[in-house]
Scaffold this active site. Structure first.
Site, PDB file in Angstrom:
ATOM      1  N   TYR A 136     -28.610 -25.032  52.030  1.00  0.00           N
ATOM      2  CA  TYR A 136     -29.584 -25.473  50.769  1.00  0.00           C
ATOM      3  C   TYR A 136     -28.554 -25.685  49.381  1.00  0.00           C
ATOM      4  O   TYR A 136     -28.401 -26.798  48.805  1.00  0.00           O
ATOM      5  CB  TYR A 136     -30.198 -24.527  50.178  1.00  0.00           C
ATOM      6  CG  TYR A 136     -30.881 -24.466  48.685  1.00  0.00           C
ATOM      7  CD1 TYR A 136     -31.775 -25.330  48.363  1.00  0.00           C
ATOM      8  CD2 TYR A 136     -30.158 -23.770  47.812  1.00  0.00           C
ATOM      9  CE1 TYR A 136     -32.434 -25.375  47.358  1.00  0.00           C
ATOM     10  CE2 TYR A 136     -30.752 -23.841  46.619  1.00  0.00           C
ATOM     11  CZ  TYR A 136     -31.698 -24.579  46.217  1.00  0.00           C
ATOM     12  OH  TYR A 136     -32.075 -24.805  44.744  1.00  0.00           O
TER      13      TYR A 136
ATOM     14  N   SER B  84     -31.247 -29.452  41.853  1.00  0.00           N
ATOM     15  CA  SER B  84     -32.849 -29.372  42.321  1.00  0.00           C
ATOM     16  C   SER B  84     -33.651 -30.797  42.458  1.00  0.00           C
ATOM     17  O   SER B  84     -34.649 -30.771  43.155  1.00  0.00           O
ATOM     18  CB  SER B  84     -33.512 -28.908  41.283  1.00  0.00           C
ATOM     19  OG  SER B  84     -33.114 -27.321  41.314  1.00  0.00           O
TER      20      SER B  84
ATOM     21  N   LYS C 232     -34.990 -31.372  45.967  1.00  0.00           N
ATOM     22  CA  LYS C 232     -35.914 -30.578  46.890  1.00  0.00           C
ATOM     23  C   LYS C 232     -37.209 -31.651  47.151  1.00  0.00           C
ATOM     24  O   LYS C 232     -37.528 -31.342  48.296  1.00  0.00           O
ATOM     25  CB  LYS C 232     -36.499 -29.645  45.744  1.00  0.00           C
ATOM     26  CG  LYS C 232     -35.466 -28.341  45.361  1.00  0.00           C
ATOM     27  CD  LYS C 232     -35.784 -27.721  44.019  1.00  0.00           C
ATOM     28  CE  LYS C 232     -34.871 -26.358  44.026  1.00  0.00           C
ATOM     29  NZ  LYS C 232     -35.371 -25.717  42.672  1.00  0.00           N
TER      30      LYS C 232
ATOM     31  N   TYR D 198     -41.443 -26.921  36.752  1.00  0.00           N
ATOM     32  CA  TYR D 198     -41.526 -25.786  36.634  1.00  0.00           C
ATOM     33  C   TYR D 198     -42.286 -24.886  35.519  1.00  0.00           C
ATOM     34  O   TYR D 198     -43.664 -25.484  35.342  1.00  0.00           O
ATOM     35  CB  TYR D 198     -39.948 -25.191  36.530  1.00  0.00           C
ATOM     36  CG  TYR D 198     -38.805 -25.716  37.301  1.00  0.00           C
ATOM     37  CD1 TYR D 198     -38.699 -25.392  38.649  1.00  0.00           C
ATOM     38  CD2 TYR D 198     -37.711 -26.122  36.715  1.00  0.00           C
ATOM     39  CE1 TYR D 198     -37.899 -26.067  39.414  1.00  0.00           C
ATOM     40  CE2 TYR D 198     -36.825 -26.636  37.397  1.00  0.00           C
ATOM     41  CZ  TYR D 198     -36.749 -26.626  38.767  1.00  0.00           C
ATOM     42  OH  TYR D 198     -35.843 -27.202  39.628  1.00  0.00           O
TER      43      TYR D 198
ATOM     44  N   VAL E 117     -30.170 -29.008  37.276  1.00  0.00           N
ATOM     45  CA  VAL E 117     -29.571 -28.542  36.319  1.00  0.00           C
ATOM     46  C   VAL E 117     -28.123 -28.986  35.978  1.00  0.00           C
ATOM     47  O   VAL E 117     -27.414 -28.875  35.003  1.00  0.00           O
ATOM     48  CB  VAL E 117     -29.002 -27.040  36.612  1.00  0.00           C
ATOM     49  CG1 VAL E 117     -30.234 -25.874  36.414  1.00  0.00           C
ATOM     50  CG2 VAL E 117     -28.698 -26.910  37.990  1.00  0.00           C
TER      51      VAL E 117
HETATM   52  N1  GLN Z   1     -28.382 -25.396  43.171  1.00  0.00           N
HETATM   53  C1  GLN Z   1     -29.307 -25.145  41.999  1.00  0.00           C
HETATM   54  C2  GLN Z   1     -29.851 -23.659  42.244  1.00  0.00           C
HETATM   55  O1  GLN Z   1     -30.213 -23.340  43.043  1.00  0.00           O
HETATM   56  C3  GLN Z   1     -30.426 -26.059  41.705  1.00  0.00           C
HETATM   57  C4  GLN Z   1     -31.281 -25.509  40.463  1.00  0.00           C
HETATM   58  C5  GLN Z   1     -31.748 -26.566  39.679  1.00  0.00           C
HETATM   59  O2  GLN Z   1     -31.334 -27.584  39.713  1.00  0.00           O
HETATM   60  N2  GLN Z   1     -32.786 -26.367  39.014  1.00  0.00           N
HETATM   61  O3  GLN Z   1     -29.989 -22.803  41.413  1.00  0.00           O
END
Ligand code: GLN
Length: 423
Positions: A186, A59, A62, A238, A256
C-alpha cells in the site's frame, strides 16, 4: 481555457496550512508549488502553473486501487469486505463497522489497505501486487508511472499507524496476508509519482466511464467507474465530505502530498496541486481553486439540468380534410426520462388521434429509458388504430422490427399532412 486557469492560480489567494510531516520526505517538498489542469473526456488537456512537477499520489491512489479490486473480483465480493458509507472520521482512523467488521469505505486507510490486499490472488507477493497496481494506474494516466522509492522508504520508516490498522484488519479476518506485507504494498501504491496533468487525465478517464481519453483504452468497465465516482462523492474528502458536496459538488479525492483529483461524469477530469494542507489533510489552495472552478463553470453535480420542456421543440394538433386529428410532435436535444414523460403524458389527453407524427430530426441522443418509452408509445398508438409516422433519418431511436408494427409507407415525410389545418 489556459488564460482562465492562469487567472485562477493568480486569484487563489494567500496560502495557509502546513506540509504533511508524518512522512518525513513530504516535509521537504517545495510548499509554493501550484498547478491546475483540466482534461476533457476527449483528451484535450489545459494546464497552468507547475503542471509537470512530479509528486507522490498518496491517497489519490485509493479510487484506482478500489477500481482494480472491483474489476478483478466484482462488486459483491468487494462489498462483502469493504463498505461504502462515509465514516465522518479522519483518513487514518482505526475503525471498522460495528456489526460487519468491514472498513467503512475504500477512501479511508482501513478500506484502502483492504482494497490493496484484494488485488490479484491472496497469495501474491508484495511486488506482484504493486506491479498490478502500477500497471493499472499507468493505463489510467496513459503513460508509464513509477514508484518513488525515497518517498516509499521515508513513509515506511514511520508507518506505525498503517501497521496498526493492517493488524486490526488481519485480526478481524478482513485481510489474509501478513499485515506488514500489505502496508509495504500500500505504501508503494501511495508513492507512485504523478504530475497534475496525469491526475487530470486519470480523472477524465473515470468521468468517461473508464475510457482513457488519449489511448482510447477501456481501462475499467463503465459500472466500475460509476461505483468509484459514487464512493468518491460520498467519502473522498473524509470528514469534510459533506462540506465538499455542498460547496464544490463533484466527486473528488485528496492526498497528503497536496493533490486533489476531481471528475465530473460525462464532462471532464481536473486536478490541483498545492502542498500546504488544512486540518483534514487536504490542500488549502486546492479546495479554494476547486470551489471557484465549480462556481465559475457550473460543475456542481446537483445543479438542475436543462428543464425537460426544452426538448419539446414543437407540439401541434392538426385537423385533416375528413375531420380526423393529427398530432405532430418535434423533439430536440438529448432525450431522457423527464422529456419523454412529458410527451407520453399529453398523448393520452384529449380526443383520439388518427395520425401521430414523431419528428426526431433534431434529436442528438436518446438514452435507454427514453428509447423504450417512445417505442412503447408508438406501439400502443398503433394498437389503438392510429397511423404512426416516424421522422428519424439518423435512426436515433434504433427501432427494431419487433418494437413497432411496420410504419405505413406514406408516412415518411410531412408531405403526407398536406390539406391538414392547425386546430
Ligand atoms: N500514504 C498516506 C497514508 O497512508 C496517504 C494518506 C493521504 O494521502 N491522506 O497515511
Amino acid at each position: 481555457m489556459p488564460d482562465y486557469l492562469t487567472e485562477i492560480l493568480h486569484a487563489c489567494g494567500d496560502d495557509a496550512g502546513a506540509l504533511a510531516d508524518y512522512i518525513p520526505e513530504l516535509a521537504s517538498a517545495d510548499p509554493d508549488r501550484l498547478a491546475v489542469c483540466l482534461s476533457t473526456i476527449d483528451g484535450t488537456l489545459y494546464r497552468a502553473g507547475d503542471s509537470d512537477t512530479e509528486f507522490s499520489i498518496q491517497s489519490i491512489s485509493k479510487p484506482f486501487v478500489y477500481a482494480l479490486a472491483l474489476a478483478e473480483h466484482g462488486l459483491d465480493h468487494v462489498l462483502d469486505r469493504i463498505g461504502v458509507e462515509p465514516s465522518g472520521e479522519a483518513f487514518n482512523e482505526l475503525s471498522l463497522e460495528r456489526d460487519s467488521r468491514r472498513p467503512r469505505n475504500p477512501m479511508i486507510n482501513a478500506g484502502a489497505l483492504a482494497a490493496h490486499a484484494l488485488v490479484g490472488d491472496p497469495g501474491d507477493d508484495v511486488d506482484t501486487r504493486v506491479e498490478r497496481v502500477r500497471r493499472l494506474m499507468s493505463d489510467f494516466a496513459g503513460r508509464e508511472l513509477h514508484v518513488d522509492r525515497t518517498i516509499y522508504e521515508s513513509e515506511m520508516s514511520q508507518a506505525y499507524r498503517n501497521l496498526a490498522i493492517a493488524n486490526m484488519l488481519r485480526s478481524y479476518g478482513v485481510i489474509s496476508q501478513h499485515p506488514r506485507d500489505v502496508v509495504h504494498g500500500y505504501t508503494q501504491q501511495c508513492a507512485i509519482s504523478v504530475t497534475t496533468s496525469d491526475l487530470a487525465t486519470m480523472g477524465a478517464t473515470l468521468a468517461a466511464g473508464g475510457v482513457q481519453p488519449t489511448t482510447g483504452k477501456q481501462v475499467v468497465p463503465e459500472q466500475v467507474a460509476r461505483q468509484v465516482l459514487s464512493v468518491m462523492m460520498s467519502c473522498g474528502m473524509y470528514d469534510a465530505a459533506g462540506d465538499w458536496m455542498t460547496t464544490v459538488g463533484f466527486p473528488a479525492k485528496s492526498g497528503v502530498s497536496g493533490g486533489i483529483l476531481g471528475a465530473l461524469p460525462g464532462q471532464l477530469g481536473m486536478a490541483v496541486f498545492s502542498p500546504r494542507l488544512d486540518s483534514h489533510g487536504t490542500s488549502t489552495r486546492g479546495v479554494r481553486i476547486c470551489t471557484r472552478m465549480s462556481a465559475d463553470m457550473g460543475l456542481h453535480i446537483m445543479q438542475a439540468p436543462e428543464p425537460a420542456r426544452s426538448t419539446v421543440r414543437r407540439d401541434r394538433t392538426l385537423r385533416g380534410p375528413d375531420g380526423s386529428l393529427a398530432r405532430v410532435c418535434s423533439l430536440q436535444g438529448s432525450l431522457q426520462f423527464g422529456s419523454v414523460e412529458r410527451v407520453l403524458r399529453t398523448v393520452t389527453d384529449g380526443m383520439p388521434i388518427a395520425v401521430f407524427v414523431l419528428d426526431l430530426r433534431r434529436v442528438s441522443s436518446v438514452n435507454d429509458v427514453a428509447r423504450r418509452m417512445l417505442a412503447e408509445m408508438l406501439r400502443r398508438l398503433q394498437l389503438d388504430g392510429a397511423d404512426v409516422a416516424l421522422l428519424d433519418p439518423d435512426h436515433v431511436l434504433h427501432l427494431s422490427e419487433q418494437a413497432v408494427v411496420r410504419l405505413p409507407e406514406r408516412w415518411t415525410s410531412l408531405a403526407a399532412l398536406e390539406g391538414y389545418e392547425r386546430v
